[in-house]
Design an enzyme around this catalytic site. Structure first.
Site, PDB file in Angstrom:
ATOM      1  N   CYS A 171      43.010  43.429  25.717  1.00  0.00           N
ATOM      2  CA  CYS A 171      42.919  45.099  24.692  1.00  0.00           C
ATOM      3  C   CYS A 171      43.755  44.707  24.147  1.00  0.00           C
ATOM      4  O   CYS A 171      45.192  45.244  24.047  1.00  0.00           O
ATOM      5  CB  CYS A 171      42.973  45.680  26.450  1.00  0.00           C
ATOM      6  SG  CYS A 171      44.447  45.509  27.410  1.00  0.00           S
ATOM      7  N   ARG A 220      30.788  46.746  31.913  1.00  0.00           N
ATOM      8  CA  ARG A 220      29.975  46.652  32.906  1.00  0.00           C
ATOM      9  C   ARG A 220      28.933  46.565  33.270  1.00  0.00           C
ATOM     10  O   ARG A 220      28.390  46.516  34.383  1.00  0.00           O
ATOM     11  CB  ARG A 220      30.831  48.237  33.616  1.00  0.00           C
ATOM     12  CG  ARG A 220      32.858  48.068  34.201  1.00  0.00           C
ATOM     13  CD  ARG A 220      33.065  49.497  33.951  1.00  0.00           C
ATOM     14  NE  ARG A 220      34.665  49.118  34.722  1.00  0.00           N
ATOM     15  CZ  ARG A 220      35.278  50.204  33.589  1.00  0.00           C
ATOM     16  NH1 ARG A 220      34.173  50.983  32.789  1.00  0.00           N
ATOM     17  NH2 ARG A 220      36.170  49.665  33.481  1.00  0.00           N
ATOM     18  N   ASP A 250      43.804  43.122  42.292  1.00  0.00           N
ATOM     19  CA  ASP A 250      45.234  43.437  41.669  1.00  0.00           C
ATOM     20  C   ASP A 250      46.119  43.782  41.922  1.00  0.00           C
ATOM     21  O   ASP A 250      46.468  43.786  43.150  1.00  0.00           O
ATOM     22  CB  ASP A 250      44.104  45.088  41.584  1.00  0.00           C
ATOM     23  CG  ASP A 250      44.525  45.095  40.202  1.00  0.00           C
ATOM     24  OD1 ASP A 250      44.007  45.651  38.838  1.00  0.00           O
ATOM     25  OD2 ASP A 250      46.276  45.759  40.511  1.00  0.00           O
ATOM     26  N   SER A 251      46.861  44.022  41.437  1.00  0.00           N
ATOM     27  CA  SER A 251      48.665  43.725  41.851  1.00  0.00           C
ATOM     28  C   SER A 251      48.981  45.253  42.442  1.00  0.00           C
ATOM     29  O   SER A 251      50.190  45.752  42.764  1.00  0.00           O
ATOM     30  CB  SER A 251      49.439  43.504  40.948  1.00  0.00           C
ATOM     31  OG  SER A 251      49.460  43.973  39.642  1.00  0.00           O
ATOM     32  N   ASP A 270      39.962  40.561  32.985  1.00  0.00           N
ATOM     33  CA  ASP A 270      40.836  41.665  32.991  1.00  0.00           C
ATOM     34  C   ASP A 270      41.906  42.449  32.284  1.00  0.00           C
ATOM     35  O   ASP A 270      42.109  43.337  33.506  1.00  0.00           O
ATOM     36  CB  ASP A 270      39.295  43.293  33.088  1.00  0.00           C
ATOM     37  CG  ASP A 270      39.418  44.112  32.024  1.00  0.00           C
ATOM     38  OD1 ASP A 270      40.170  44.256  30.752  1.00  0.00           O
ATOM     39  OD2 ASP A 270      39.214  45.149  31.819  1.00  0.00           O
TER      40      ASP A 270
HETATM   41  N1  SAH Z   1      39.201  45.961  34.729  1.00  0.00           N
HETATM   42  C1  SAH Z   1      39.985  47.341  35.040  1.00  0.00           C
HETATM   43  C2  SAH Z   1      41.029  47.343  34.316  1.00  0.00           C
HETATM   44  C3  SAH Z   1      42.015  47.006  34.272  1.00  0.00           C
HETATM   45  S1  SAH Z   1      43.447  46.782  33.674  1.00  0.00           S
HETATM   46  C4  SAH Z   1      38.041  48.397  34.927  1.00  0.00           C
HETATM   47  O1  SAH Z   1      37.614  47.781  34.576  1.00  0.00           O
HETATM   48  O2  SAH Z   1      38.925  49.896  34.849  1.00  0.00           O
HETATM   49  C5  SAH Z   1      44.698  45.707  34.153  1.00  0.00           C
HETATM   50  C6  SAH Z   1      44.599  45.945  35.149  1.00  0.00           C
HETATM   51  O3  SAH Z   1      45.573  44.862  35.260  1.00  0.00           O
HETATM   52  C7  SAH Z   1      45.607  46.865  36.204  1.00  0.00           C
HETATM   53  O4  SAH Z   1      45.259  47.737  37.522  1.00  0.00           O
HETATM   54  C8  SAH Z   1      47.045  46.492  36.615  1.00  0.00           C
HETATM   55  O5  SAH Z   1      47.840  46.423  38.195  1.00  0.00           O
HETATM   56  C9  SAH Z   1      46.735  45.250  36.806  1.00  0.00           C
HETATM   57  N2  SAH Z   1      47.723  43.512  36.891  1.00  0.00           N
HETATM   58  C10 SAH Z   1      48.574  43.998  35.950  1.00  0.00           C
HETATM   59  N3  SAH Z   1      49.249  42.981  36.637  1.00  0.00           N
HETATM   60  C11 SAH Z   1      48.947  42.025  37.614  1.00  0.00           C
HETATM   61  C12 SAH Z   1      49.317  40.452  37.810  1.00  0.00           C
HETATM   62  N4  SAH Z   1      49.893  39.897  37.489  1.00  0.00           N
HETATM   63  N5  SAH Z   1      48.172  40.328  39.112  1.00  0.00           N
HETATM   64  C13 SAH Z   1      47.233  41.217  39.039  1.00  0.00           C
HETATM   65  N6  SAH Z   1      46.806  42.756  38.800  1.00  0.00           N
HETATM   66  C14 SAH Z   1      47.647  43.019  38.199  1.00  0.00           C
END
Ligand code: SAH
Length: 392
Positions: free
Chosen positions: A336, A211, A249-250, A296
């Site tokens: 991850c 970040r 995000d979802s 991510d």
């Molecule tokens: N980048 C974030 C961490 C991401 S964790 C940070 O810096 O803190 C992964 C994220 O993906 C979660 O918030 C989850 O809600 C979201 N997610 C999972 N499947 C998804 C999809 N199909 N579309 C959008 N978001 C999704």
């Protein structure tokens, strides 16, 4: 002398353990009747086949990783004192690294505490216990946390599905105080996290350095933070002067926290609740693009058997993300999944970007920050991979 029971390795086994590896697999262990009747999680003395001492560890006859080493000496008492020593060492490392008490305090084997992770948010701690052995040690662990850190809140987020491999159920409870919304300070940015209901511990400290790398690139630019969760990347970018930030995000609760965090920093982000693949396809078709794109995602390779479909998903995501990255933009792609090695992940990303018809130079290859120390004999536990590309 302690009253630990004894577990012996099979003849000729234990080469990795002798070299310092902290795991011993069930096929390396003499599983006689006495061993089989030990309660999962029992603390034991571990001996080589010839009776030479290997160390003190905990044993789970039901797990593929049958033994995890806690100490290099046999007969070590695993009580409050043991945890105090380990926690003090872990704390000292973090205090050397960070000015403020916001970090991963314990990263399992990397801190000599297998089966345990603890994230620290000032006076609040969130622990995740992943093994029967650590579960059986909760009481001395909690006592040691009180001694070393005097926390006001300790939340046990024991809801990882992987606990089933150890024969453990799922539970979330506050061992002390109350689980709720707290503030996180990272890279000079203020965020909110929900310790009881958020994902994992409520916050992903592992991306801190990534970040910090991305934020200054965003000054005056447009940013798409895909899989934003609570806005870790997006809000840092906004605070660094981004012109426009979309958090995608979802999860509605995650996006709500992102909006509140943005407000607390005096910036604005646009929260979009959608599936990333669908939304990126839509944006690409509409010829919309962003100077900075971050992707991510959650792990696409949850188990070894998912490697091929997961690798394909990373490639497709790289293609879609490259298609919505503006000319001369920057693209961060992360994984991850510890089940995909860096080289394979990098190959898939490169293939996806090429398929989008873009040229790219790799300008950063990184993992998690230093509050996620990796045991040198368990390099495979370095799960996070983050690649940053400068696109033409
Ligand atoms: N980048 C974030 C961490 C991401 S964790 C940070 O810096 O803190 C992964 C994220 O993906 C979660 O918030 C989850 O809600 C979201 N997610 C999972 N499947 C998804 C999809 N199909 N579309 C959008 N978001 C999704």
């Amino acid at each position: 002398m302690t009253s630990h029971k004894t577990i012996k390795l099979k003849p000729k086994e234990g080469r990795r353990a002798r070299a310092g590896a902290p795991w011993i697999f069930s096929n390396e262990i003499q599983m006689d009747a006495a061993a089989r009747t030990l309660a999962p999680g029992s603390v034991v003395n571990i001996l080589f086949d010839d009776g030479q001492p290997l160390g003190t560890g905990y044993f789970n006859p039901k797990s593929l990783i049958g033994l995890r080493l806690l100490d290099k000496a046999v007969d070590t008492v695993i009580g409050t004192g043991f945890f105090v020593r380990r926690l003090e060492r872990a704390l000292k490392l973090r205090e050397a690294l960070y000015a403020k008490p916001f970090y991963r305090l314990v990263h399992a084997e990397g801190d000599g505490l297998p089966g345990l992770t603890i994230d620290r948010f000032g006076d609040s701690l969130v622990a995740q216990i992943g093994t029967a052995g650590m579960e059986a040690l909760i009481e001395p662990l909690l006592k040691a946390l009180d001694k070393v850190l005097e926390p006001t809140t300790v939340v046990l987020r024991n809801d990882a599905p992987s606990r089933a491999l150890e024969g453990l159920g799922e539970e979330v409870r506050a061992a002390k105080g109350e689980a709720g919304r707290i503030a996180v300070e990272e890279n000079g940015v203020r965020y909110f996290a929900d310790l009881g209901a958020g994902q994992k511990t409520g916050w992903y400290y592992d991306q801190r350095d990534n970040r910090a790398f991305m934020a200054p690139l965003a000054k005056g630019k447009t940013v798409l933070d895909a899989y934003s969760y609570t806005g870790g990347f997006g809000i840092a970018a906004a605070k660094a002067g981004a012109r426009e930030v979309i958090c995608l995000d979802s999860s509605a609760p995650a996006l709500a926290l992102a909006e509140d965090s943005a407000a607390a920093n005096g910036v604005r982000v646009q929260a979009v609740k959608a599936d990333v693949f669908e939304e990126m396809e839509r944006l690409g078709a509409a010829k919309e693009s962003f100077d900075i794109v971050i992707a991510d995602p959650p792990p696409f390779v949850r188990a070894k058997k998912d490697l091929e479909p997961g690798a394909k998903a990373y490639r497709k995501l790289a293609k879609l993300a490259a298609e919505v990255t503006a000319p001369n933009g920057f693209l961060l792609l992360a994984s991850c999944s510890h089940n995909i090695p860096m080289e394979r992940f990098a190959n898939e990303c490169a293939a996806g970007i090429a398929r989008a018809g873009r040229k790219a130079a790799l300008i950063r290859q990184a993992g998690a920050g230093p509050d996620h120390p990796v045991h040198p004999m368990l390099p495979e536990t370095a799960y996070l991979k983050a690649l940053v590309y400068a696109l033409d």
